[in-house]
Write an enzyme that holds these catalytic residues in place. Structure first.
Site, PDB file in Angstrom:
ATOM      1  CD  GLN A   1      -3.318  -0.199   0.586  1.00  5.59           C
ATOM      2  OE1 GLN A   1      -3.649  -1.182   1.224  1.00  5.59           O
ATOM      3  NE2 GLN A   1      -3.898   0.126  -0.555  1.00  5.59           N
TER       4      GLN A   1
ATOM      5  CB  THR B   1      -1.729  -5.333   8.649  1.00  6.74           C
ATOM      6  OG1 THR B   1      -0.968  -4.781   9.729  1.00  6.74           O
ATOM      7  CG2 THR B   1      -1.575  -6.842   8.708  1.00  6.74           C
ATOM      8  CG  HIS B   2      -3.851  -2.869   4.132  1.00  8.00           C
ATOM      9  ND1 HIS B   2      -4.186  -1.529   4.019  1.00  8.00           N
ATOM     10  CD2 HIS B   2      -4.499  -3.309   5.238  1.00  8.00           C
ATOM     11  CE1 HIS B   2      -5.007  -1.185   5.016  1.00  8.00           C
ATOM     12  NE2 HIS B   2      -5.197  -2.248   5.765  1.00  8.00           N
ATOM     13  CG  ASN B   3       1.448  -7.789   4.140  1.00  9.56           C
ATOM     14  OD1 ASN B   3       0.863  -7.770   5.211  1.00  9.56           O
ATOM     15  ND2 ASN B   3       2.637  -7.268   3.964  1.00  9.56           N
TER      16      ASN B   3
END
Length: 589
Positions: free
Chosen positions: A348, A517-519
């Site tokens: 992101q 925490t946007h993997n």
């Protein structure tokens, strides 16, 4: 020799959002379902009881709800010339640990992708042509459309209990909602949350400049609510303990609050904790899976769990790691471009402008994880990519989420970091600052990928997964575009001081500060097995009884927080299994 359990119809790896969705939907079909969770058991009562849960040091700083690197981590490098080293203290992103996964500690912002984001390659080709696509960008379309997905986005929103206001119901633009969103079949299940003063100031400034502010949608209950599974939410009190915390008052949407307590009452569902899946076991011909082998921490032994259907529902990074270890899909090679597993890892691209007002008090201790006003005027379907020189976009939001004194202490740049000057600055500025944040897309590139590390191993002797990732000039250009416009809005608000935090040209990925925490990516959806790991129903190409859910399916990352998208995909996948696969197990494409 591994101990063997009785065979089940379905084994689910991971019991977070997508594991809970798949468990409920398939248990309702009458199947015998078992879920295996690497971490510990946890629930609202007694684990998140008040006042224990609102311990900033334990949860906000020491990350009690976060995955422990000693149990599972990965190595990270910026490019192929670097030596990857283990991530020993999570910072940039925070995977969850235990039942509920990252759904326990999220801020609860919930979005659908825009229709254009689901067919982004086609959108670019139709409007600007192939010449604007960088050579190293793996720009793709999803093999499923927004129109097909809309009922499943809707279902997740009603299960998850999302508060918000629609901006587009069946093509009719609704005043006060997001006019740039994709169409909806109906409004959100709850009205939007009230907003704080900083959000009001931002909305007024944005409106004055001709933009279209709307209240941010999120899984925070604005009123009492009962979802389709009979699970209840209580209205939020704006305590400000959302991100990194479990919600002690059933006001934040989490797997525990919205699904798991109902699922646990199903007689044909069971789950086991402290059970780390080591590999997916294949049939001799390699065309199907026979079950999974996991490590039982309590018994200190390997266990084989046979099953007819295997659902990979762990966190996206852990799903990819398990696939690489199990030989599911050909590992991606960035040099040749061949292979699929580990391909198209994305993250992101965010930025922020902080404004200081000496004579205004924002009461930062009042807030929620999804609080605030947003605009989508610089989102992915509102930008002329050919003119601006990049592909991507961002939504903006202003709204305080907490006033925790250790984690949320914005001070003017140049202030001393300790001592008398630091204390004086805290006294002067605490409660006198607000932020406008931009939350942006991240495209997939040939070089950004996941594979197995040749050097480091985990506690079971398995290779760690290696992440190769760095920022790309396209995404830097996108965030610099957002910076210029965000500073215009901020300056119009006449702060006493303001400062910006955006990536500069040539910026390098830094794993230390928290970002999101946007993997995403690594087992992406595709029209054919040469381009991705799973088909349009999240079914693994070449192994028809294995399905993979979560953000690992994303072709490239959207401008939004991913939970609404991955929740809708989980319901889409569950429906395909129920209505197409069970009666005739086979490849669905």
């Amino acid at each position: 020799m591994a101990r063997q359990e009785a065979k089940k119809d379905v084994v689910i790896v991971g019991l977070g959002w997508t594991g809970a969705v798949m468990g409920m939907e398939l248990a309702q079909e009458g199947l015998e379902v078992v879920a295996l969770e690497r971490g510990h058991d946890q629930d609202t009562v007694p684990d998140w009881k008040y006042p224990d849960m609102i311990d900033e040091l334990k949860y906000g700083v020491r990350l009690e709800l976060i995955q422990r690197p000693a149990l599972q981590t990965l190595t990270i490098r910026r490019n192929a010339a670097d030596t990857a080293l283990p991530f020993r203290s999570f910072g940039s992103f925070l995977p969850g640990n235990g039942v509920g996964g990252a759904g326990t500690h999220w801020n609860a912002l919930n979005w659908r992708p825009q229709p254009e984001e689901m067919r982004l390659r086609s959108h670019v080709l139709e409007n600007w042509g192939e010449d604007i696509i960088p050579d190293d960008m793996l720009l793709g379309d999803y093999p499923v459309t927004y129109d097909e997905m809309e009922p499943y986005f809707d279902k997740f929103e009603y299960v998850a209990g999302i508060s918000g206001q629609a901006g587009n119901i069946r093509g009719q633009i609704i005043e006060g909602g997001n006019p740039f969103e994709g169409w909806r079949s109906r409004d959100y299940p709850m009205p939007p949350m009230p907003i704080t003063w900083d959000a009001k100031k931002f909305a007024d400034a944005a409106s004055a400049m001709g933009y279209h502010p709307f209240k941010s949608p999120g899984g925070i209950a604005s009123t009492s609510y009962i979802n389709p599974y009979g699970m209840q939410m209580g209205p939020c009190t704006l305590c400000g303990f959302c991100e990194r915390y479990g919600c002690f008052q059933y006001s934040k949407s989490s797997p525990q609050t919205m699904i798991l307590d109902a699922l646990k009452r199903m007689p044909n569902f069971s789950y086991r904790v402290n059970s780390e899946v080591l590999r997916v076991e294949k049939a001799p011909d390699g065309q199907t899976a026979t079950g999974v082998t996991y490590w039982d921490d309590a018994a200190q032994e390997e266990v084989f769990q046979p099953a007819d259907i295997v659902i990979l529902a762990a966190y996206s990074l852990n799903n990819v790691h398990l696939m690489l270890l199990s030989g599911i899909g050909q590992p991606y090679d960035p040099v040749t471009g061949e292979g699929v597993t580990g391909k198209s890892y994305g993250y992101q691209m965010n930025g922020s402008v902080t404004l200081f007002f000496q004579n205004e008090e924002f009461n930062p201790f009042i807030g929620t994880g999804a609080n605030g006003m947003s605009i989508d005027d610089f989102g992915m379907n509102q930008i002329d990519y050919g003119r601006e020189g990049f592909i991507g976009g961002a939504y903006w939001r202003a709204g305080q989420t907490n006033g925790q004194p250790t984690r949320s202490m914005p001070l003017p740049r140049g202030t001393a970091s300790w001592g008398g000057e630091w204390k004086q600055a805290i006294g002067q500025w605490y409660g006198h600052a607000m932020t406008i944040g931009t939350h942006g897309s991240n495209m997939s590139y040939r070089t950004n990928h996941l594979d197995l590390d040749p050097t480091y191993t985990d506690r079971h002797g398995r290779p760690l997964m290696r992440m190769t990732f760095n920022w790309n000039p396209n995404d830097i250009r996108m965030t610099r575009f957002q910076l210029a416009r965000a500073e215009e809005v901020a300056a119009s608000m006449n702060p006493d001081a303001m400062q910006s935090s955006f990536k500069d040209e040539g910026a390098q990925y830094d794993i230390r500060p928290y970002q999101t925490t946007h993997n995403t990516g690594g087992h992406i959806m595709s029209e054919n097995p040469q381009e991705g790991v799973v088909n349009r129903y999240s079914q693994v190409w070449g192994m028809h009884n294995v399905f993979a859910t979560g953000a690992g399916n994303f072709v490239q990352n959207t401008q939004y927080n991913p939970t609404g998208f991955l929740g809708g995909l989980a319901y889409w996948t569950a429906d395909a299994i129920r209505t197409q696969y069970l009666s005739n197990p086979r490849p669905l494409v």
